[in-house]
Every structure is written in C-alpha cells, then in structure tokens.
Design a protein around this motif. Structure first.
Motif, PDB file in Angstrom:
ATOM      1  N   TYR A 214       0.875  -1.169   0.000  1.00 29.68           N
ATOM      2  CA  TYR A 214       0.000   0.000   0.000  1.00 29.68           C
ATOM      3  C   TYR A 214       0.917   1.225   0.000  1.00 29.68           C
ATOM      4  O   TYR A 214       1.385   1.664   1.043  1.00 29.68           O
ATOM      5  N   ALA A 215       1.225   1.718  -1.208  1.00 26.66           N
ATOM      6  CA  ALA A 215       2.218   2.796  -1.389  1.00 26.66           C
ATOM      7  C   ALA A 215       3.566   2.332  -0.829  1.00 26.66           C
ATOM      8  O   ALA A 215       4.142   1.376  -1.334  1.00 26.66           O
ATOM      9  N   ASP A 216       4.046   2.978   0.238  1.00 28.97           N
ATOM     10  CA  ASP A 216       5.369   2.618   0.784  1.00 28.97           C
ATOM     11  C   ASP A 216       5.285   1.583   1.897  1.00 28.97           C
ATOM     12  O   ASP A 216       6.293   1.226   2.503  1.00 28.97           O
ATOM     13  N   ASP A 217       4.075   1.107   2.175  1.00 32.52           N
ATOM     14  CA  ASP A 217       3.843   0.162   3.271  1.00 32.52           C
ATOM     15  C   ASP A 217       3.746  -1.267   2.730  1.00 32.52           C
ATOM     16  O   ASP A 217       2.764  -1.640   2.088  1.00 32.52           O
ATOM     17  N   ILE A 218       4.772  -2.066   2.986  1.00 33.14           N
ATOM     18  CA  ILE A 218       4.851  -3.444   2.484  1.00 33.14           C
ATOM     19  C   ILE A 218       4.485  -4.424   3.598  1.00 33.14           C
ATOM     20  O   ILE A 218       4.961  -4.295   4.725  1.00 33.14           O
ATOM     21  N   THR A 219       3.625  -5.376   3.280  1.00 31.50           N
ATOM     22  CA  THR A 219       3.211  -6.378   4.264  1.00 31.50           C
ATOM     23  C   THR A 219       3.398  -7.779   3.698  1.00 31.50           C
ATOM     24  O   THR A 219       2.978  -8.064   2.573  1.00 31.50           O
ATOM     25  N   ILE A 220       4.026  -8.637   4.493  1.00 31.03           N
ATOM     26  CA  ILE A 220       4.193 -10.052   4.155  1.00 31.03           C
ATOM     27  C   ILE A 220       3.644 -10.853   5.328  1.00 31.03           C
ATOM     28  O   ILE A 220       3.943 -10.532   6.489  1.00 31.03           O
ATOM     29  N   LYS A 228      12.630 -16.024   9.016  1.00 29.52           N
ATOM     30  CA  LYS A 228      14.034 -16.320   8.677  1.00 29.52           C
ATOM     31  C   LYS A 228      14.423 -15.767   7.310  1.00 29.52           C
ATOM     32  O   LYS A 228      15.595 -15.784   6.941  1.00 29.52           O
ATOM     33  N   TYR A 229      13.423 -15.278   6.570  1.00 32.03           N
ATOM     34  CA  TYR A 229      13.698 -14.703   5.242  1.00 32.03           C
ATOM     35  C   TYR A 229      13.685 -13.171   5.261  1.00 32.03           C
ATOM     36  O   TYR A 229      13.679 -12.539   4.214  1.00 32.03           O
ATOM     37  N   ILE A 230      13.678 -12.576   6.453  1.00 41.29           N
ATOM     38  CA  ILE A 230      13.573 -11.119   6.559  1.00 41.29           C
ATOM     39  C   ILE A 230      14.710 -10.413   5.821  1.00 41.29           C
ATOM     40  O   ILE A 230      14.499  -9.360   5.199  1.00 41.29           O
ATOM     41  N   HIS A 231      15.901 -10.980   5.858  1.00 40.95           N
ATOM     42  CA  HIS A 231      17.042 -10.361   5.173  1.00 40.95           C
ATOM     43  C   HIS A 231      16.810 -10.324   3.659  1.00 40.95           C
ATOM     44  O   HIS A 231      17.043  -9.298   3.009  1.00 40.95           O
ATOM     45  N   GLN A 232      16.337 -11.447   3.098  1.00 31.88           N
ATOM     46  CA  GLN A 232      16.074 -11.494   1.651  1.00 31.88           C
ATOM     47  C   GLN A 232      14.955 -10.535   1.253  1.00 31.88           C
ATOM     48  O   GLN A 232      15.003  -9.916   0.184  1.00 31.88           O
ATOM     49  N   LEU A 233      13.944 -10.398   2.121  1.00 29.83           N
ATOM     50  CA  LEU A 233      12.830  -9.490   1.842  1.00 29.83           C
ATOM     51  C   LEU A 233      13.316  -8.046   1.783  1.00 29.83           C
ATOM     52  O   LEU A 233      12.957  -7.282   0.881  1.00 29.83           O
ATOM     53  N   LYS A 234      14.156  -7.684   2.740  1.00 30.37           N
ATOM     54  CA  LYS A 234      14.697  -6.320   2.760  1.00 30.37           C
ATOM     55  C   LYS A 234      15.636  -6.086   1.581  1.00 30.37           C
ATOM     56  O   LYS A 234      15.713  -4.970   1.045  1.00 30.37           O
ATOM     57  N   GLU A 235      16.341  -7.123   1.197  1.00 34.36           N
ATOM     58  CA  GLU A 235      17.299  -7.013   0.089  1.00 34.36           C
ATOM     59  C   GLU A 235      16.611  -6.681  -1.224  1.00 34.36           C
ATOM     60  O   GLU A 235      17.162  -5.961  -2.065  1.00 34.36           O
ATOM     61  N   ILE A 236      15.388  -7.194  -1.421  1.00 36.84           N
ATOM     62  CA  ILE A 236      14.627  -6.877  -2.638  1.00 36.84           C
ATOM     63  C   ILE A 236      14.389  -5.374  -2.717  1.00 36.84           C
ATOM     64  O   ILE A 236      14.545  -4.748  -3.769  1.00 36.84           O
ATOM     65  N   ILE A 237      14.046  -4.778  -1.588  1.00 33.99           N
ATOM     66  CA  ILE A 237      13.747  -3.338  -1.546  1.00 33.99           C
ATOM     67  C   ILE A 237      14.992  -2.512  -1.860  1.00 33.99           C
ATOM     68  O   ILE A 237      14.954  -1.601  -2.692  1.00 33.99           O
ATOM     69  N   THR A 238      16.095  -2.830  -1.192  1.00 38.32           N
ATOM     70  CA  THR A 238      17.323  -2.057  -1.414  1.00 38.32           C
ATOM     71  C   THR A 238      17.866  -2.284  -2.822  1.00 38.32           C
ATOM     72  O   THR A 238      18.430  -1.378  -3.432  1.00 38.32           O
ATOM     73  N   ASP A 239      17.677  -3.485  -3.348  1.00 39.10           N
ATOM     74  CA  ASP A 239      18.136  -3.806  -4.691  1.00 39.10           C
ATOM     75  C   ASP A 239      17.372  -3.012  -5.744  1.00 39.10           C
ATOM     76  O   ASP A 239      17.883  -2.735  -6.827  1.00 39.10           O
ATOM     77  N   GLU A 240      16.122  -2.625  -5.411  1.00 43.70           N
ATOM     78  CA  GLU A 240      15.308  -1.808  -6.318  1.00 43.70           C
ATOM     79  C   GLU A 240      15.562  -0.310  -6.148  1.00 43.70           C
ATOM     80  O   GLU A 240      14.855   0.517  -6.725  1.00 43.70           O
ATOM     81  N   GLY A 241      16.560   0.028  -5.342  1.00 46.43           N
ATOM     82  CA  GLY A 241      16.981   1.431  -5.231  1.00 46.43           C
ATOM     83  C   GLY A 241      16.370   2.215  -4.095  1.00 46.43           C
ATOM     84  O   GLY A 241      16.502   3.447  -4.050  1.00 46.43           O
TER      85      GLY A 241
END
Length: 338
Positions: A214-220, A228-241
């Motif tokens: 929802y705009a800048d609010d991401i929910t999983i 245990k996948y929190i690092h990979q989830l955050k990495e997607i965001i940073t990888d997209e700039g």
C-alpha cells in the motif's frame, strides 16, 4: 482500420504527406489505441486535448517548480515533519487529467492495493487476516526516491513519443522527483514498482507467504518460519533502489496485536479500539456541553471538526459497518452550532 485512423489517413493524404510518413503515424496511433490510451501527437495537440492554451502548457512544463508550494505535515513521532510539495490548482488539474485519462488505463500489479480505484485499506488488510506472522516493512522517502527518468520511461514504454513522454513526465515531477502532494504520484509509484511487486510475489510464493503493498507500506504474512527470510525481503527493496525505514519494520505474531495499514487482522478485520473510544468520547462531550463549548474547553480551534468526526465515522463504517452507521447516526443528532 478504426474510423479514427481512417480519418487521419484521409486528412494526411489530402495535405500531401507521403505514404512513409502516413504509415509511421498509423503505427503510432495503433500502438496507443491498443493500449487504450488517448492519441497525442505533439505539444500543441496535448494542449488541445487538455483544454489549455499551448503557450501556458509550455510555461508549465518548462518551469513546473514555480507552480508548487511547500508544506510541513507533522508525523506521528513528536517533533518530526514530512515535507510536502503541493501543486497549484492549475497544475493539479493537469496532473488529474493525466491520472484519469492515461494512468488509470494502465494496469498495476494485483498486489498493489493503494490508490487504485475500487480498492482500499480493507482489501489490503484482508489478505493478511488470521496469519501466524505479519511482517510490516516501510520504505523511507518513497515518493522522492522515484526519479524523472522512471516516470519518463512509463509514458515512453506504453507508446508516446519522446517529446510527449518528456512533457508528461515534467508535469508529474518536481525537481526531478515524484512529489508527494500530486494527485498523479501514488498511481505513478504503483506503475514504477510493478517489477518490485513481481519480485516480492515470486519470492513469497516460494516461501508460502502472502504479499501486498500500500504505497510505501509493504506487508508479508504467513507461517512463523517466514521470519528467517527477513534479510532477503529487505534485500529486494534495497536492490530496487530504495532505503528502508528500519524504525517502522515490525514482526507481529498471533499473540500480539497484528496491524496492517492501521487495521487489526488477528481474527476479524477491525478498527483499533483507541479510535472508536476517541470518537465515542467526542460525541458524548458534544452532547453534554454543546459543540462550541466542548471545542473551547479542550482548546481546539479546528474549523473542520465536524468533517473530522464524520470522516472517522465513515472510516469505521468501511471496516465495521454497523458500528460506523451508529456513529454517523449519533453525529447527525448533534447541534453543530459553530
């Protein structure tokens, strides 16, 4: 061949244009029509369909920064403010024209729930109802992180010329970035982030989780093990700039109060008790002392107090229908004497 293109070809031939040029025009029109978009040939044509003078359009896209005012909106955290760039009415009118006539015709991802017609925070939160674990991740400076070239590429990708894509992108950006106060910005951000959404969708499918944005609010959400996948989830965001707002990252389990875009999702979708309690109190004191006396008593000079309370009531109704209707009924019995 559509009647529009037939008329175009006929008109161009009458004016003596060569077949090669006519074929280019037809290809251009067909590409836009196939994408359900209005055909716009050049800046003069754009001014015509927007209903403004071409010299005024030129002024707007050459110096869009002159048509904004700055505002500081208080954040929830005391002492912090959000800088908002708000377009003046004329520019806002053109941005809304772009939104309604171009952007809304372009499909965003199914996971994008914010600022999409017929969708709301209810659809966003419903996806995460009754889950063992809910992870909320917030993107820092979301709108300003989206740059001019990304907006230009949207218009160009769907078929507009470089000239028209440049003008449309200039009308929708402020100092080379997406302004938070523009009516076109939220939907543009959804279009820019189709790739980000797709990456999250694919990854969450692999780990057995659900995803919405929802705009800048991401929910999983999903089983407990998704943490245990929190690092990979955050990495997607940073990888997209983007940068993460680490302070707003939350991991909520079933025994805790799980919230998604302000709504409770533990069992039955609901509005936080604090909001309902506040509205109930305001109605009670307005009945007891009168609206004006109550506002004076609490030192509130809010000119839109009535709209504020009704807005809360309709918000509650959207989620909890019967309770919301009861609040609206109670508000209608008040004597709004200010």
């Amino acid at each position: 061949m559509s009647s529009y293109i037939e008329s175009l070809v006929s008109g161009l031939r009458e004016k003596g244009y060569r077949d090669q040029y006519i074929n280019l025009c037809v290809e251009y029109c067909e590409r836009l029509i196939n994408n359900n978009l209005p055909v716009i040939f050049d800046k003069d044509h754009l001014a015509l369909v927007m209903g403004i003078r071409d010299e005024y359009l030129a002024k707007l896209f050459m110096f869009p920064e002159k048509f904004y005012k700055q505002a500081r909106i208080p954040k929830k955290k005391k002492g912090e403010y959000r800088e908002i760039s708000i377009p003046y009415q004329t520019l806002k009118h053109l941005q809304r024209w772009i939104l309604e006539n171009i952007l809304y015709r372009l499909k965003v991802s199914d996971s994008s729930k914010g600022f999409v017609p017929k969708l709301s925070i209810v659809e966003n939160a419903n996806k995460h109802l009754q889950k063992e674990c809910v992870i909320n991740i917030d993107i820092k400076d979301f709108f300003p992180s989206i740059q001019f070239n990304e907006i230009f590429n949207i218009f160009y990708y769907y078929g507009y010329t470089k000239e028209i894509s440049f003008i449309l992108a200039r009308l929708c950006t402020y100092e080379g970035r997406l302004p938070q106060g523009s009516p076109a910005s939220p939907y543009l951000s959804n279009l820019v982030n189709v790739k980000l959404d797709r990456r999250f969708e694919n990854f969450c499918k692999k780990i057995g989780a659900d995803y919405t944005r929802y705009a800048d609010d991401i929910t999983i959400s999903g089983p407990k093990y998704i943490t245990k996948y929190i690092h990979q989830l955050k990495e997607i965001i940073t990888d997209e700039g983007y940068n993460l707002n680490e302070e707003k990252t939350r991991i909520l389990f079933k025994h805790q109060r799980q919230e998604v875009t302000g709504l409770i999702v533990n069992d039955v979708l609901g509005v936080p008790i604090k909001m309902k309690k506040y509205l109930r109190q305001q109605i009670h004191y307005c009945k007891k002392f009168g609206v004006s006396n109550h506002l004076m008593k609490i030192g509130n000079q809010r000119s839109n107090f009535k709209e504020h309370l009704f807005g809360l009531a309709y918000y509650i109704k959207m989620v909890e229908k019967e309770k919301g209707e009861k609040f609206i009924e109670d508000l209608n019995t008040l004597n709004w004497d200010y």
